[in-house]
Enzyme design. Structure first.
Site, PDB file in Angstrom:
ATOM      1  N   HIS A  37      18.680   2.861  40.722  1.00 25.11           N
ATOM      2  CA  HIS A  37      20.149   2.825  40.662  1.00 25.11           C
ATOM      3  C   HIS A  37      20.629   1.704  39.745  1.00 25.11           C
ATOM      4  CE1 HIS A  37      19.466   4.450  44.887  1.00 25.11           C
ATOM      5  NE2 HIS A  37      20.245   5.376  44.374  1.00 25.11           N
ATOM      6  N   GLU A 149      16.634  10.567  35.498  1.00 28.82           N
ATOM      7  CA  GLU A 149      15.701  11.675  35.263  1.00 28.82           C
ATOM      8  C   GLU A 149      14.830  11.938  36.486  1.00 28.82           C
ATOM      9  OE1 GLU A 149      13.587  10.675  31.681  1.00 28.82           O
ATOM     10  OE2 GLU A 149      15.256  11.307  30.416  1.00 28.82           O
ATOM     11  N   ASP A 151      15.822  12.854  39.263  1.00 28.98           N
ATOM     12  CA  ASP A 151      16.345  14.122  39.776  1.00 28.98           C
ATOM     13  C   ASP A 151      16.567  15.044  38.571  1.00 28.98           C
ATOM     14  OD1 ASP A 151      16.938  13.458  42.785  1.00 28.98           O
ATOM     15  OD2 ASP A 151      17.643  11.740  41.632  1.00 28.98           O
TER      16      ASP A 151
END
Ligand code: AMP
Length: 296
Positions: A37, A149, A151
Site C-alpha cells: 500500500h 499488480e 491484484d
C-alpha cells in the site's frame, strides 16, 4: 494530513485542490497497510500535487461466506503510515456513509472479465469492486489512480472500466511488493500461522518455477501451469484454487507463451485465500527472472 469520514469532506478537499491547480492522485485501499500500500502512496506523492487515500472495507465485494467481518482493521496505525508516506487526505467512511440507502440498486457490471478466475471463485466480487471504485472516482475526481499488480485481474478490470465508461482518469499499475523470502505482501497474511506462512511460500515458488521453465525454453501453458500446480500441491496446508497462464493484455487463455503473458495463482492457506502472479516474458533468458514484477 487531513482525515475525513464523509463524502462531503472528501469532495470539498479535492475541489479545493483542483482550484489550486493541483492534480489529484488517488489510492483506493481496504486499509491494514503494509509496504505494498505504502509504495502506491509514495508513488502518488512523487507524481501528483495532492494525494488522496481511501480506506474502506467494501462489503459489496465480499461474498456471504467471506471474511468481511473479520478483515483486519487498524485505522490509527494506517493514518500514521499514510501520513509518513505522504498522503494529504485520508477518506475513511463508515459503510452507511458510502451506501446510505443500503446496497445500491444500480451497480457496475464488470462483463466477461469479471466472471473468470477471481470472479469465478468469488461471484459478484468484481461488480462490488467496480461499483465502489466508480463511486470513489466520482467523488475524488483524480487525474491518476494507483493500483497494485498484486491484484492483476482487478487492475485489468479497472482499466477496462475506465476505458469503457470513459472516466477521465489515468490508471497506474504498481509492481508487487514482496517479503524478503518472496511472499507477496497482503493484509490477509496476518491470518497465517507460522506453518501456514511457510507453506504459503509455495505460491511464489510455483510462479518462479514457471518463470524458470519458461527461461529454459518451455512454451506450453499447460506445462507451465502444471509446474505451478505441482509446487503448490506439494504443500499439505495449501489448497490450490487455480493456476493459469493468460495473455498479459487481453487476459485470454494462451496455449503457447509466444509474447509476454501472466502466470496467476490462487489458493487457500488455512483461513485466508491468497493470490499472486508473475510476468512470463519469453524474451527473458536463463539469468533473467526478477520475481516477476514486470515492466510497469
Ligand atoms: P487492498 O487494501 O488489499 O484492497 O489493496 C489496495 C491496493 O494495494 C490495491 O491496488 C492492491 O493491488 C494494492 N496492493 C496490495 N498488496 C500489494 C502488494 N503486495 N504490492 C503492491 N500492491 C499491493
Amino acid at each position: 494530513m487531513e482525515v475525513t469520514r464523509t463524502r462531503k469532506g472528501l469532495r470539498a478537499f479535492t475541489a479545493a485542490q483542483r482550484a489550486m491547480r493541483k492534480a489529484v492522485g488517488f489510492v483506493p485501499t481496504m486499509g491494514f497497510f503494509h509496504e505494498g500500500h505504502l509504495s502506491l502512496i509514495r508513488r502518488a506523492r512523487e507524481e501528483r500535487g495532492a494525494v488522496v487515500v481511501s480506506i474502506f472495507v467494501n462489503p459489496l465485494q465480499f461474498g456471504p461466506s467471506e471474511d468481511f467481518g473479520s478483515y483486519p482493521r487498524d485505522l490509527d496505525r494506517d493514518l500514521e503510515l499514510a501520513r509518513e508516506a505522504g498522503a494529504d487526505l485520508v477518506f475513511a467512511p463508515e459503510v452507511d456513509e458510502m451506501y446510505p440507502g443500503g446496497r445500491p440498486e444500480i451497480t457496475v457490471d464488470p462483463g466477461a472479465l469479471g466472471d473468470r478466475y477471481e470472479g469465478a471463485s468469488r461471484p459478484g466480487h468484481f461488480r462490488g469492486v467496480c461499483t465502489v471504485v466508480a463511486k470513489l472516482f466520482q467523488t475524488v475526481g483524480p487525474s491518476r489512480a494507483y493500483f497494485g499488480e498484486k491484484d492483476w485481474q482487478q487492475l485489468a478490470v479497472i482499466r477496462r472500466m475506465v476505458a469503457d465508461l470513459a472516466f477521465p482518469i489515468d490508471v497506474a499499475g504498481c509492481p508487487i511488493v514482496r517479503e524478503p523470502d518472496g511472499l507477496a505482501m497482503s493484509s490477509r497474511n496476518v491470518y497465517l500461522s507460522p506453518d501456514e506462512r511457510s507453506a504459503a511460500l509455495s505460491l511464489s515458488r510455483g510462479l518462479l518455477a514457471a518463470v524458470g521453465r519458461l527461461a529454459a525454453g518451455e512454451r506450453s501453458s499447460a506445462a507451465l501451469e502444471a509446474a505451478i500446480a505441482e509446487t503448490v500441491d506439494a504443500e499439505r496446508l495449501v489448497d490450490l484454487d487455480y493456476a493459469a497462464v493468460v495473455d498479459a493484455e487481453t487476459f485470454d487463455e494462451v496455449e503457447e507463451v509466444a509474447r509476454p503473458a501472466r502466470a496467476l495463482v490462487a489458493a487457500r492457506v488455512g483461513k485466508p485465500r491468497l493470490i499472486d502472479n508473475m510476468l512470463l516474458d519469453p524474451a527473458v533468458g536463463e539469468n533473467g527472472p526478477d520475481m516477476g514484477t514486470g515492466a510497469s
